[in-house]
Write an enzyme that holds these catalytic residues in place. Structure first.
Site, PDB file in Angstrom:
ATOM      1  N   SER A   1       2.876  -3.917 -11.280  1.00  0.00           N
ATOM      2  CA  SER A   1       2.539  -4.871 -10.253  1.00  0.00           C
ATOM      3  C   SER A   1       3.490  -4.797  -9.061  1.00  0.00           C
ATOM      4  CB  SER A   1       2.512  -6.265 -10.887  1.00  0.00           C
ATOM      5  OG  SER A   1       1.890  -7.192 -10.065  1.00  0.00           O
TER       6      SER A   1
ATOM      7  N   LYS B   1      -1.046  -1.551 -12.589  1.00  0.00           N
ATOM      8  CA  LYS B   1      -1.758  -2.768 -12.205  1.00  0.00           C
ATOM      9  C   LYS B   1      -1.844  -2.844 -10.686  1.00  0.00           C
ATOM     10  CE  LYS B   1      -2.097  -7.716 -12.420  1.00  0.00           C
ATOM     11  NZ  LYS B   1      -2.221  -7.819 -10.952  1.00  0.00           N
TER      12      LYS B   1
ATOM     13  N   ASP C   1       6.175   6.397  -0.538  1.00  0.00           N
ATOM     14  CA  ASP C   1       5.209   6.842   0.464  1.00  0.00           C
ATOM     15  C   ASP C   1       5.819   6.939   1.856  1.00  0.00           C
ATOM     16  OD1 ASP C   1       3.390   6.919  -1.552  1.00  0.00           O
ATOM     17  OD2 ASP C   1       1.938   5.549  -0.634  1.00  0.00           O
TER      18      ASP C   1
END
Length: 462
Positions: free
Chosen positions: A313, A338, A324
């Site tokens: 999460s 999740k 990223d």
């Protein structure tokens, strides 16, 4: 921190679908009695569709039959609550109905203090409780509860599908004891584990210096004060390093998530610019985007993020945002997976509904739902690792989970993953124990990186 098109609803990136989680992940909720805005958005596909009369008649017929013919009288309130639970039951593992006491506990747990044993749970359809992870330095961790354990009885009472609050007995007065009957993989018999309850005050961020100039921060959960604690602990490390760190390891292993806003703030602390996370749902107000503001508290010093299958999460939001944006390398094993967002909807009687309303996406636009984040450097925990991290329990193994954008169409819903090495892309990397992970992360931290140092030009985040 830039919040673009942020909806006036609350996002709860909860790793645990237990009805009364011992330490649930959530992002708070509107004040009791307030109606969440936007959920009747007419842009939704079926927002104004009428409920078919035939279905209403069928429901009333069953309701009436139960009232008239069930072997014992059943209160209307109980039947209606059961009906609401039934609406949510087959949607996905994270959409649940909270009675008022459960909703109050859900609020309380985000503040990081409660009386219980300190364990992250998933309530299975048969009423048993699967352990996602014991929380650091809590009664559960000290008693030897492990990730993947299956709690089948509490104080000798078998858990079953009719238990609306099967994890509630784990709560209790500090100093009182509870005996858990546990099924553990590899054990040839049931285990009886005595745990002494305590006031669980979760220290969400801890620090230590690994060696001169190289710091380590352990984030156990994302709570209301976690971002502030992160900044404080980072400042202490920087003082020890003479003002500037040469590198930082952020340990998110067995961190089941928590407040989205805390994860976003920590990402913002380490990013000069770029997207952090975005969410998309069926209604416009479920769409949001979080972006970084200028100012990197580490001034470009390299970062390594440690993860495992217990990292879920909000942990995946932070790891994905830093990776990223080229700000950190991710080391460890594939994360929980999740990638959904829950909205907490308070009802007029004090109860609440936690409903999955959106998916979240990393800065590259990728959803990690049911797949998780595959680390840049893959390491796997030993089979009996105390802090879990094996892939036996992940989002993809939860029955009824939302299918991920990249999840194989042939995947069997709820099928158990035998071993992390069996997962696509995860069959490389060493098997390590304990602090060997931290040693490996430190070694990775010292390698030359392609990320250019960020000039120390000041900024709001300093």
């Amino acid at each position: 921190m830039q919040l673009r098109h942020l909806a006036p609803i609350v996002f709860a990136l909860a790793a645990l679908p237990a009805l009364t989680p011992v330490h649930a992940q959530q992002a708070g909720q509107p004040e009791r009695g307030e109606s969440p805005e936007g959920l009747d958005d007419t842009s939704a596909d079926d927002a104004n569709a009428k409920v078919p009369l035939d279905e209403i008649r069928r429901y009333v017929a069953v309701y009436t039959a139960i009232k008239q013919a069930y072997v014992e009288p059943v209160a209307d309130s109980r039947l209606m609550q059961s009906a609401v639970r039934g609406l949510l039951l087959d949607l996905d593992p994270h959409s649940v109905y909270f009675q008022k006491a459960d909703a109050d506990q859900f609020d309380e747990q985000s503040r990081g203090a409660y009386d219980g044993i300190g364990v992250e749970l998933y309530r299975q359809p048969d009423g048993t409780l699967r352990v996602i992870a014991p929380i650091d330095d809590t009664p559960a961790a000290r008693a030897g509860i492990k990730s993947g354990d299956l709690i089948v009885a509490i104080d000798g009472r078998q858990l079953g599908p009719g238990d609306d609050d099967s994890s509630g007995p784990l709560r209790g007065e500090p100093g009182s004891a509870v005996v858990l009957t546990v099924v553990r993989e590899g054990a040839d018999k049931l285990l009886e584990i005595k745990v002494v309850r305590d006031t669980v005050r979760i220290t969400s961020v801890r620090n230590r210096m690994l060696e001169p100039g190289y710091g380590y921060l352990r984030i156990a959960a994302f709570q209301a004060d976690t971002a502030a604690d992160f900044e404080t602990q980072l400042g202490k490390l920087q003082e020890q390093a003479g003002g500037k760190l040469r590198g930082l390891v952020i340990d998110l292993r067995s961190n089941p998530g928590g407040l989205l806003t805390s994860a976003v703030q920590i990402a913002d602390d380490l990013l000069e610019s770029g997207k952090i996370v975005s969410t998309r749902g069926r209604i416009a107000l479920s769409d949001a985007e979080f972006g970084a503001t200028p100012g990197d508290r580490l001034a470009g010093a390299p970062v390594v993020v440690l993860v495992d299958a217990g990292s879920a999460s909000a942990s995946e939001v932070l790891a994905g945002a830093l990776r990223d944006n080229g700000r950190a390398r991710v080391v460890g094993s594939r994360t929980f997976g999740k990638g959904s967002v829950q909205t907490v909807l308070p009802l007029d009687n004090g109860d609440s509904v936690k409903l999955t309303t959106a998916r979240y996406f990393t800065p590259s636009g990728r959803s990690i739902q049911a797949l998780g984040i595959v680390p840049d450097v893959q390491l796997h925990p030993a089979k009996d690792a105390q802090n879990g991290g094996r892939a036996d329990v992940t989002e993809a193994t939860l029955r009824g989970h939302l299918r991920g954008d990249e999840e194989p169409a042939t995947a069997v819903p709820g099928a158990a993953v035998a071993d992390e090495g069996d997962r696509p892309g995860d069959n490389a990397g060493e098997v390590l124990e304990g602090d060997e992970f931290i040693t490996a992360a430190l070694a990775e931290l010292k390698k030359p990186v392609a990320v250019a140092p960020v000039p120390d030009v000041g900024g709001a985040k300093r």
